[in-house]
Motif scaffolding. Structure first.
Motif, PDB file in Angstrom:
ATOM      1  N   LYS A 133       0.834  -1.199   0.000  1.00  0.00           N
ATOM      2  CA  LYS A 133       0.000   0.000   0.000  1.00  0.00           C
ATOM      3  C   LYS A 133       0.869   1.250   0.000  1.00  0.00           C
ATOM      4  N   ARG A 134       0.323   2.288  -0.581  1.00  0.00           N
ATOM      5  CA  ARG A 134       1.030   3.555  -0.717  1.00  0.00           C
ATOM      6  C   ARG A 134       0.527   4.557   0.311  1.00  0.00           C
ATOM      7  N   ARG A 135       1.456   5.240   0.955  1.00  0.00           N
ATOM      8  CA  ARG A 135       1.127   6.422   1.750  1.00  0.00           C
ATOM      9  C   ARG A 135       1.788   7.605   1.071  1.00  0.00           C
ATOM     10  N   PRO A 136       1.098   8.720   0.857  1.00  0.00           N
ATOM     11  CA  PRO A 136      -0.251   8.995   1.343  1.00  0.00           C
ATOM     12  C   PRO A 136      -1.345   8.226   0.596  1.00  0.00           C
ATOM     13  N   GLN A 226       3.282   5.011  13.381  1.00  0.00           N
ATOM     14  CA  GLN A 226       4.716   4.745  13.439  1.00  0.00           C
ATOM     15  C   GLN A 226       5.476   5.573  12.405  1.00  0.00           C
ATOM     16  N   ILE A 227       4.917   5.712  11.215  1.00  0.00           N
ATOM     17  CA  ILE A 227       5.546   6.558  10.195  1.00  0.00           C
ATOM     18  C   ILE A 227       5.676   7.989  10.710  1.00  0.00           C
ATOM     19  N   VAL A 239       5.840   6.623   0.693  1.00  0.00           N
ATOM     20  CA  VAL A 239       6.338   5.403   1.335  1.00  0.00           C
ATOM     21  C   VAL A 239       5.328   4.297   1.073  1.00  0.00           C
ATOM     22  N   TRP A 240       5.794   3.065   1.222  1.00  0.00           N
ATOM     23  CA  TRP A 240       4.914   1.913   1.066  1.00  0.00           C
ATOM     24  C   TRP A 240       4.798   1.184   2.398  1.00  0.00           C
ATOM     25  N   LEU A 411      -3.113  20.698   7.033  1.00  0.00           N
ATOM     26  CA  LEU A 411      -3.556  20.062   8.278  1.00  0.00           C
ATOM     27  C   LEU A 411      -3.216  18.578   8.353  1.00  0.00           C
ATOM     28  N   GLY A 412      -2.471  18.060   7.357  1.00  0.00           N
ATOM     29  CA  GLY A 412      -1.899  16.727   7.511  1.00  0.00           C
ATOM     30  C   GLY A 412      -2.625  15.574   6.871  1.00  0.00           C
ATOM     31  N   ILE A 413      -3.379  15.805   5.800  1.00  0.00           N
ATOM     32  CA  ILE A 413      -4.116  14.700   5.188  1.00  0.00           C
ATOM     33  C   ILE A 413      -3.187  13.662   4.564  1.00  0.00           C
ATOM     34  N   TYR A 414      -1.947  14.054   4.249  1.00  0.00           N
ATOM     35  CA  TYR A 414      -1.007  13.100   3.660  1.00  0.00           C
ATOM     36  C   TYR A 414      -0.593  12.011   4.653  1.00  0.00           C
ATOM     37  N   GLU A 415      -0.781  12.248   5.940  1.00  0.00           N
ATOM     38  CA  GLU A 415      -0.265  11.320   6.948  1.00  0.00           C
ATOM     39  C   GLU A 415      -1.293  10.336   7.490  1.00  0.00           C
TER      40      GLU A 415
END
Length: 450
Positions: A133-136, A226-227, A239-240, A411-415
Motif C-alpha cells: 500500500k502507498r502512503r499517502p 509509526q511513520i 512510502v509503502w 492540516l496533515g491529510i497526507y499522513e
C-alpha cells in the motif's frame, strides 16, 4: 538508529473474547473470492469469464489504469460467478476450488541475488503487488514510483487484534526472504515497528530492517502512527506499507517458485464459543470459519476485520483481502431505557462516565448500538486525546467537508488514513462518520493531484 517511542495518547478498548494462542485448521471452503471493492480507487478489468478454469496464480482481473497490477486466483478451480452491483460494478469473482488444479510456476531465487527490476517483475506477475500500500492515501502502491522507505508494523493494538508474533512463529526464514525482497524495492530503509512489551520476539532477529519499539495504547500498532514518529510525510513524499502476514506470501514465492495463499485468521469476540486461530486461505468463505463456532443466543454481527475498521459481513460473504481477523459481537438491535442514568458497572466508556472506569482491566461484552444519532460537530478537544500525532483532526475534517484542498494539505491529510482516526470516531460524542469523511477527502486529493 533504533529507539523506543512511548505514546501516551490513545485508548485500549477492552472487549471480551480475545483469541487463545492455539491454531486449528478451518473446514474446507466450498468457494473463494477476490473482491475489487477491497481496494480503494481501483477500476478493475476482467481477465476471465464465468465458467472458465483457472490455476492458482492466474490473473482474474487487473487495474484498468495500471495493467501491470494483477489480481490472481488464490486457488485452482472454476470461476463460478462474477457478481456485479449498481452500474455493473464488479463486486466479487467467486472461484469453486478443485484440489487437483495446477498452480502457475514462477522463478525460485534468492531475492538478494536479483536486480530490483527482477524482484518487482516477479511480485507483479504473481499478483502479490496489491499487498503493498502507498502512503499517502492508503491505496495500492504504484510500481512506477520509488518509495523513500517501506514500513511494517509487527504488532496490532486494535481491539481483539491478531497476534502476529504467533502467526509468523516457525516461519522466520520465510519472513526474512520476504523482507529481503522488499529491501530491493526501495533505495531507502525498510522500517519495522515492534512492541516494547516483548510481544514481537519472532521479529527481533530480522536483518535488512531498522527496528523501532513502540509503547502505548491503541493506535500505537498502526503503521501510520509509526511513520509519523519515525519519518513524517511531507508533500511529495511516498512510502509503502505492508502487513507481516502478507510478507510471508512474498517469501514463499521466492523460496518455492509457487504461490501459497495460506494464512492464519483470528476468530474472536464475545459471541464466539472458543476464540482461537484458524488456518485457511485468502478469500475463504466466512462460513468456513464461523459455522458451528458461535454461541446460540441472540443476533450477532460478523465483522471481517476489527470492530473499529472492519466490514460487516454475513456467513455467505468472503474474507477481506487484507484481513487477518474475524470478529463476532452482539448486534445492537435493542434499546435501553435511561441507560445513561445507570451506574454502568458493566459498560465501557472512553471517558469516565460510568463506574466501570474504576476497573481498568475489566473486559466487556460490547454491541454495535450507537447510543444516539449524529448531531452538531463540536470543537471540544476530544479527538486529540486519541490521536498521537501532531495533527488537528477536527480542523482537518472540517476542511474536508468544505473541500478546501490547501487546508487539507496544511492540516496533515497526507499522513492519515481511516484506521488512524477510527478511535476518534468511536469516542466521538457527536457520532460523526469520521472515517467516511476522511476517505472522501482523500478521494478529493487523488482527483486533484492524481
Amino acid at each position: 538508529m533504533s529507539k523506543v517511542i512511548k505514546l501516551r495518547k490513545g485508548l485500549d478498548i477492552k472487549i471480551a473474547g480475545k483469541a487463545e494462542p492455539t491454531i486449528k485448521t478451518a473446514s474446507d471452503p466450498d468457494a473463494y473470492a477476490i473482491k475489487p471493492t477491497d481496494f480503494h480507487g481501483l477500476t478493475p478489468k476482467l481477465s476471465v469469464k464465468a465458467g472458465e478454469e483457472v490455476r492458482t496464480g492466474e490473473p482474474l482481473f487487473y487495474d484498468k489504469y495500471n495493467p501491470a497490477i494483477l489480481f490472481t486466483s488464490p486457488v485452482g478451480g472454476t470461476v463460478v460467478s462474477i457478481n456485479r452491483g449498481d452500474r455493473r460494478r464488479i463486486l466479487e469473482i467467486i472461484i469453486q476450488p478443485n484440489g487437483d488444479a495446477e498452480s502457475l510456476a514462477f522463478s525460485k531465487a534468492n531475492p538478494l541475488d536479483l536486480s530490483p527490476e527482477d524482484v518487482k517483475a516477479q511480485i507483479l506477475k504473481s499478483g502479490l503487488w496489491p499487498f503493498l500500500k502507498r502512503r499517502p492515501y492508503g491505496i495500492i502502491a504504484n510500481p512506477n514510483e520509488a518509495p523513500k522507505a517501506i514500513f511494517i508494523s509487527a504488532f496490532d493494538t486494535a481491539p481483539l487484534a491478531p497476534d502476529y508474533n504467533l502467526i509468523v512463529a516457525g516461519q522466520e526464514s520465510t519472513l526474512q526472504t520476504g523482507i529481503n525482497a522488499l529491501s530491493k524495492l526501495t533505495k531507502g530503509k525498510v522500517y519495522i515497528g515492534l512492541a516494547a512489551n516483548g510481544k514481537s520476539k519472532n521479529f527481533e532477529g530480522l536483518k535488512n530492517v531498522e527496528k523501532n519499539w513502540f509503547d502505548g495504547p491503541h493506535p500505537a500498532g498502526n503503521v501510520g502512527i509509526q511513520i509519523h514518529h519515525i519519518a513524517p510525510l511531507n508533500k511529495g513524499d511516498i512510502v509503502w506499507t505492508i502487513n507481516p502476514q502478507d510478507i510471508l506470501f512474498i517469501g514463499r514465492l521466492f523460496e518455492t517458485g509457487k504461490l501459497d495463499f495460506s494464512k492464519i485468521i483470528g476468530l474472536a469476540g464475545s459471541e464466539v464459543e472458543k476464540p482461537c486461530y484458524y488456518k485457511t486461505k485468502l478469500g475463504a468463505t466466512i462460513s468456513s470459519l464461523v459455522e458451528g463456532k458461535l454461541k446460540k443466543k441472540g443476533n450477532v454481527r460478523i465483522i471481517s476485520g476489527n470492530v473499529l475498521t472492519g466490514t460487516k459481513v454475513s456467513k455467505d460473504n468472503f474474507l477481506g483481502f487484507y484481513d487477518s481477523l474475524v470478529t463476532v459481537i452482539p448486534e445492537g438491535d435493542k434499546y435501553e431505557f435511561l441507560g445513561w442514568a445507570t451506574p454502568g458497572l458493566n459498560k465501557f466508556s472512553a471517558g469516565k462516565t460510568f463506574l466501570s472506569s474504576l476497573f481498568p482491566k475489566k473486559e466487556y461484552i460490547l454491541d454495535t448500538n450507537m447510543h444516539g444519532g449524529e448531531r452538531a460537530f463540536v470543537l471540544n478537544g476530544q479527538y486529540e486525546k486519541y490521536l498521537p500525532m501532531d495533527i488537528l483532526p477536527v480542523h482537518l475534517l472540517k476542511a474536508i467537508l468544505v473541500n478546501d484542498i490547501d487546508k487539507m494539505e496544511q492540516l496533515g491529510i497526507y499522513e492519515v488514513v481511516e484506521e488512524d482516526l477510527a478511535l476518534c470516531e468511536y469516542a466521538c460524542t457527536s457520532k460523526i462518520k469520521v472515517q467516511e469523511i476522511l476517505r472522501n477527502g482523500i478521494n478529493s486529493m487523488i482527483k486533484e493531484f492524481g
